[in-house]
Design a protein around this motif. Structure first.
Motif, PDB file in Angstrom:
ATOM      1  N   LYS A  47       0.773  -1.048   0.064  1.00 37.58           N
ATOM      2  CA  LYS A  47       0.059  -0.164  -0.191  1.00 37.58           C
ATOM      3  C   LYS A  47       0.906   1.355   0.011  1.00 37.58           C
ATOM      4  O   LYS A  47       0.599   2.291  -0.910  1.00 37.58           O
ATOM      5  N   SER A  48       1.973   1.166   0.767  1.00 36.66           N
ATOM      6  CA  SER A  48       2.741   2.526   1.032  1.00 36.66           C
ATOM      7  C   SER A  48       3.586   2.766  -0.179  1.00 36.66           C
ATOM      8  O   SER A  48       3.703   4.155  -0.678  1.00 36.66           O
ATOM      9  N   THR A  49       4.156   1.508  -0.828  1.00 36.62           N
ATOM     10  CA  THR A  49       4.945   1.901  -2.078  1.00 36.62           C
ATOM     11  C   THR A  49       4.071   2.239  -3.038  1.00 36.62           C
ATOM     12  O   THR A  49       4.626   3.222  -3.757  1.00 36.62           O
ATOM     13  N   LEU A  50       2.750   1.889  -3.167  1.00 34.30           N
ATOM     14  CA  LEU A  50       2.206   2.288  -4.127  1.00 34.30           C
ATOM     15  C   LEU A  50       1.711   3.943  -4.061  1.00 34.30           C
ATOM     16  O   LEU A  50       1.632   4.609  -4.836  1.00 34.30           O
ATOM     17  N   ALA A  51       1.484   4.196  -2.807  1.00 34.09           N
ATOM     18  CA  ALA A  51       1.170   5.532  -2.550  1.00 34.09           C
ATOM     19  C   ALA A  51       2.483   6.654  -2.853  1.00 34.09           C
ATOM     20  O   ALA A  51       2.429   7.613  -3.350  1.00 34.09           O
ATOM     21  N   ALA A  52       3.433   5.924  -2.441  1.00 33.52           N
ATOM     22  CA  ALA A  52       4.716   6.580  -2.592  1.00 33.52           C
ATOM     23  C   ALA A  52       5.069   6.730  -4.282  1.00 33.52           C
ATOM     24  O   ALA A  52       5.765   7.874  -4.631  1.00 33.52           O
ATOM     25  N   PRO A  59      11.706   5.680  -2.196  1.00 35.22           N
ATOM     26  CA  PRO A  59      13.078   5.520  -1.819  1.00 35.22           C
ATOM     27  C   PRO A  59      13.873   5.468  -2.681  1.00 35.22           C
ATOM     28  O   PRO A  59      13.647   4.769  -3.677  1.00 35.22           O
ATOM     29  N   THR A  60      15.129   6.072  -2.430  1.00 36.28           N
ATOM     30  CA  THR A  60      16.218   5.783  -3.349  1.00 36.28           C
ATOM     31  C   THR A  60      16.547   4.321  -3.984  1.00 36.28           C
ATOM     32  O   THR A  60      17.078   3.942  -5.140  1.00 36.28           O
ATOM     33  N   GLY A  61      16.563   3.319  -3.034  1.00 34.57           N
ATOM     34  CA  GLY A  61      16.609   1.928  -3.511  1.00 34.57           C
ATOM     35  C   GLY A  61      15.647   1.305  -4.403  1.00 34.57           C
ATOM     36  O   GLY A  61      15.947   0.058  -4.966  1.00 34.57           O
ATOM     37  N   ALA A  62      14.575   1.965  -4.429  1.00 39.31           N
ATOM     38  CA  ALA A  62      13.399   1.392  -5.387  1.00 39.31           C
ATOM     39  C   ALA A  62      13.933   1.300  -6.798  1.00 39.31           C
ATOM     40  O   ALA A  62      14.346   2.307  -7.265  1.00 39.31           O
ATOM     41  N   ARG A  63      13.342   0.239  -7.513  1.00 40.68           N
ATOM     42  CA  ARG A  63      13.646   0.082  -8.735  1.00 40.68           C
ATOM     43  C   ARG A  63      12.387  -0.314  -9.660  1.00 40.68           C
ATOM     44  O   ARG A  63      11.502  -1.027  -9.226  1.00 40.68           O
ATOM     45  N   ILE A  64      12.130   0.536 -10.476  1.00 41.88           N
ATOM     46  CA  ILE A  64      11.004   0.496 -11.473  1.00 41.88           C
ATOM     47  C   ILE A  64      11.025  -0.487 -12.503  1.00 41.88           C
ATOM     48  O   ILE A  64      11.928  -0.182 -13.497  1.00 41.88           O
TER      49      ILE A  64
END
Lengths: 319, 329
Positions: A47-52, A59-64
């Motif tokens: 949920k929170s990753t989607l909102a972000a 966050p910087t570590g996230a890879r799309i």
């Protein structure tokens, strides 16, 4: 209705020791002007990753790894950092769970609101404009509130100020992450009321992220249920609450203490835990906890559309 | 049933102003409360109603200014009384993970109460395993550290620690706050099993009414430090006697989109204890307030068997449904 913001086949992962944590898998959602979308699910379901991702604050570590978040046609995730910062707040604004941490404790409310509002348009930072916005969110004495510090306000009032701060940006999309979780039941009811009033006067879309089913039922038009990074069920709030098709949605609705008869003595619980997001199965991620799991659940899950505006990710939901 | 915890006219006030000033600010006023063995009582009210102050007073963490308290007929007033009482009464804290030291293993943490109270264990490993089994956790968890636990597991460890010394009374401050609904159900089921198996008495402090309905035999509603209503849970929820209780129940969001509330159940905020309203302290927010309510403070009076309310126009249970009855003051 045309979508104001749409998430298209979005997959996001985080690099963690021991592998790749798949936080979102092929998520597609859209919200139209004047609509309230609720996103529900347990902690750790994405949920929170989607909102972000929707406010472009990953966050910087996230890879799309795939997909896009489109705001009026522009793919927000692929803009330059300067363009992202310009759009953030002005197009998409966010209200957080604990408004105490969202404010600077040593500056007055008026000073902080002026900073938010003035960042995009100095005219909006005029004290009269700020007081008018505070009045709109139900602050009893807006002029005096401008001179106060965050700790001098109650939790409910701070959450109202946070909503005012978000609205001062005149965003197209307002995202509220657990907006009532830190509040008493009486303040929660008042914030629900305020958000409901705003949807008619504010010409944008509202996205509510919460695990509180009562908040979703009171406030949202449509609901997306998330499990292990996927939207497992989506639909209009009435049909989803009264005719849930996914076994996870059914289990979530059934174990809310507010719906269980106290005379029954025991509350139904969902056994087991959410799966390890670094080693997800090829088939249904909910199958190990599901009472209706079949051998077929080990194979990739098809998405069914059981009714208008509805979708369910489950082998058992087919015709 | 035998009374485990007995509070009579307990009041707490805090010093106000400079250190030469003798002014005191009342926080809790004349709270009386009894909990029998095996009974579960919920204390409800908004933030600032004095719920947590009362729990702290019972644990000896907050001195009381008037009234008496006893546990199992033993008075609670001196420091020695409270030291003895902490073996018989345990507290479960709201933030389960924060109440566990991050540098100690679960196995050490759940046997810590024995060390604190000077009761050496012959075989700490077996005791740890038994305690973990009691709260439904596998023995392997004894080797983990608090940050490796999920919210529900940390809450279970909190329960295991609280129950290590086999207390008679468990005080739980918001036992399910911040938990997902599925985990919340597990914790509530655990609490009811332990009550049945060990005859524990509970004092549960919460503002979550759905939880109260499931775990409490009786409910006590506080407003600005005063008891405004008390009675058996099922009866209070079915027919609240005080308009404040009725507003709290009505304000709870219903998990059914067909039962949306069009109006607000309760307006305004809890007044400051620095500026207590005249007459009935709830009058400014009360939908039924009349002139009498602004002038005269109502007393806590019986409204039916086992029920009390502090309201001039409390709904009484002996009467026909919906009829109002003015309680003599």
């Amino acid at each position: 209705m045309t979508a104001i913001i749409s998430v298209e086949n979005l997959s996001i992962s985080y690099r963690v020791p021991g592998g790749n944590l798949r936080a979102l898998r092929d998520v597609s959602l859209s919200v139209a002007r004047g609509e309230v979308l609720g996103i529900m699910g347990e902690s750790g379901c994405g949920k929170s990753t989607l909102a972000a991702a929707m406010i472009n604050l990953l966050p910087t570590g996230a890879r799309i790894s795939a997909g896009a978040v489109r705001l009026a046609g522009t793919d927000m995730l692929r803009l330059s950092p300067e363009d992202q910062r310009r759009l953030r707040g002005r197009s998409v604004a966010m209200v957080f769970q604990d408004p105490m941490t969202a404010f600077n404790p040593v500056l007055t409310i008026g000073r902080q609101l002026a900073d938010f509002a003035g960042a995009h348009d100095p005219a909006r930072a005029a004290p009269a404009a700020l007081a008018a916005m505070l009045g709109r969110v139900g602050i009893p004495d807006p002029q005096r509130c401008l001179d106060r510090y965050p700790h001098e306000l109650s939790g409910g009032m701070r959450q109202r100020v946070a909503i005012a701060a978000a609205l001062l940006m005149q965003p197209d999309v307002l995202i509220a992450d657990e907006p009532t979780t830190a509040l008493d039941v009486t303040m929660e009811a008042q914030i629900i009321h305020l958000l409901r009033d705003l949807r008619s006067s504010f010409d944008g879309a509202i996205v509510i992220v919460t695990h509180h089913l009562g908040v979703i039922a009171e406030l949202c038009d449509r609901v997306a249920v998330m499990y292990a990074g996927q939207v497992v069920e989506e639909g209009p709030v009435d049909s989803l609450f009264h005719d849930p098709r996914h076994p996870y949605t059914r289990a979530l609705l059934a174990c809310d203490p507010a719906v269980v008869d106290p005379a029954s003595g025991r509350l139904p619980a969902i056994g087991g835990r959410i799966p390890d997001l670094t080693a997800l199965p090829e088939g249904c991620a909910f199958a190990p906890r599901c009472g209706m799991a079949q051998p077929a659940c080990a194979s990739p899950v098809p998405r069914h559309h059981p009714g208008p505006g509805r979708s369910v990710l489950c082998h058992g939901a087919g015709p | 049933m035998k009374t485990v915890l007995d509070l009579r006219d307990v009041s707490v006030d805090l010093p106000l102003g400079g250190f030469l000033s003798r002014a005191r600010l009342p926080i809790l006023l004349d709270v009386s409360l009894g909990i029998a063995a095996g009974e579960s009582v919920a204390l409800v009210g908004e933030s600032g109603s004095g719920k947590t102050t009362l729990a702290r007073a019972v644990m000896g963490l907050q001195p009381i200014s008037r009234g008496t308290m006893s546990l199992d007929d033993q008075p609670l007033s001196t420091a020695a009384d409270f030291t003895r009482m902490r073996r018989q009464a345990a507290m479960m804290f709201q933030d389960a993970t924060a109440s566990l030291s991050p540098r100690l293993t679960v196995g050490y943490l759940i046997t810590e109460p024995f060390r604190i109270h000077g009761q050496p264990l012959a075989d700490p490993e077996t005791t740890a395993r038994d305690l973990l089994a009691m709260v439904g956790l596998p023995p392997a968890i004894a080797g983990r550290y608090p940050h490796e636990l999920s919210g529900g597991q940390a809450r279970r460890i909190g329960v295991a620690r609280a129950l290590a010394l086999k207390p008679r009374l468990l005080i739980a401050d918001e036992p399910t706050a911040g938990l997902d609904v599925s985990v919340q159900a597990e914790v509530l089921n655990l609490l009811s099993d332990l009550r049945r198996d060990m005859g524990l008495a509970y004092l549960i402090i919460t503002h979550n009414l759905a939880l109260v309905r499931h775990v409490a035999d009786r409910v006590v509603v506080l407003y600005l430090g005063r008891v405004v209503e008390q009675g058996p849970t099922a009866q209070v929820f079915a027919k609240p006697a005080h308009p404040y209780t009725a507003s709290l129940i009505a304000a709870e969001p219903k998990p059914d989109p067909r039962q949306r509330r069009a109006d607000l159940a309760i307006r305004g905020e809890v007044p400051s204890v620095l500026r207590r309203p005249s007459g009935c302290e709830f009058h400014a927010r009360c939908p039924l307030a009349r002139d009498l309510c602004r002038r005269v403070a109502p007393a806590l009076a019986s409204t039916g068997p086992g029920r009390m309310a502090r309201c001039h126009f409390a709904v009484t249970t002996q009467q026909e449904q919906g009829e109002e009855h003015a309680v003599e003051n």
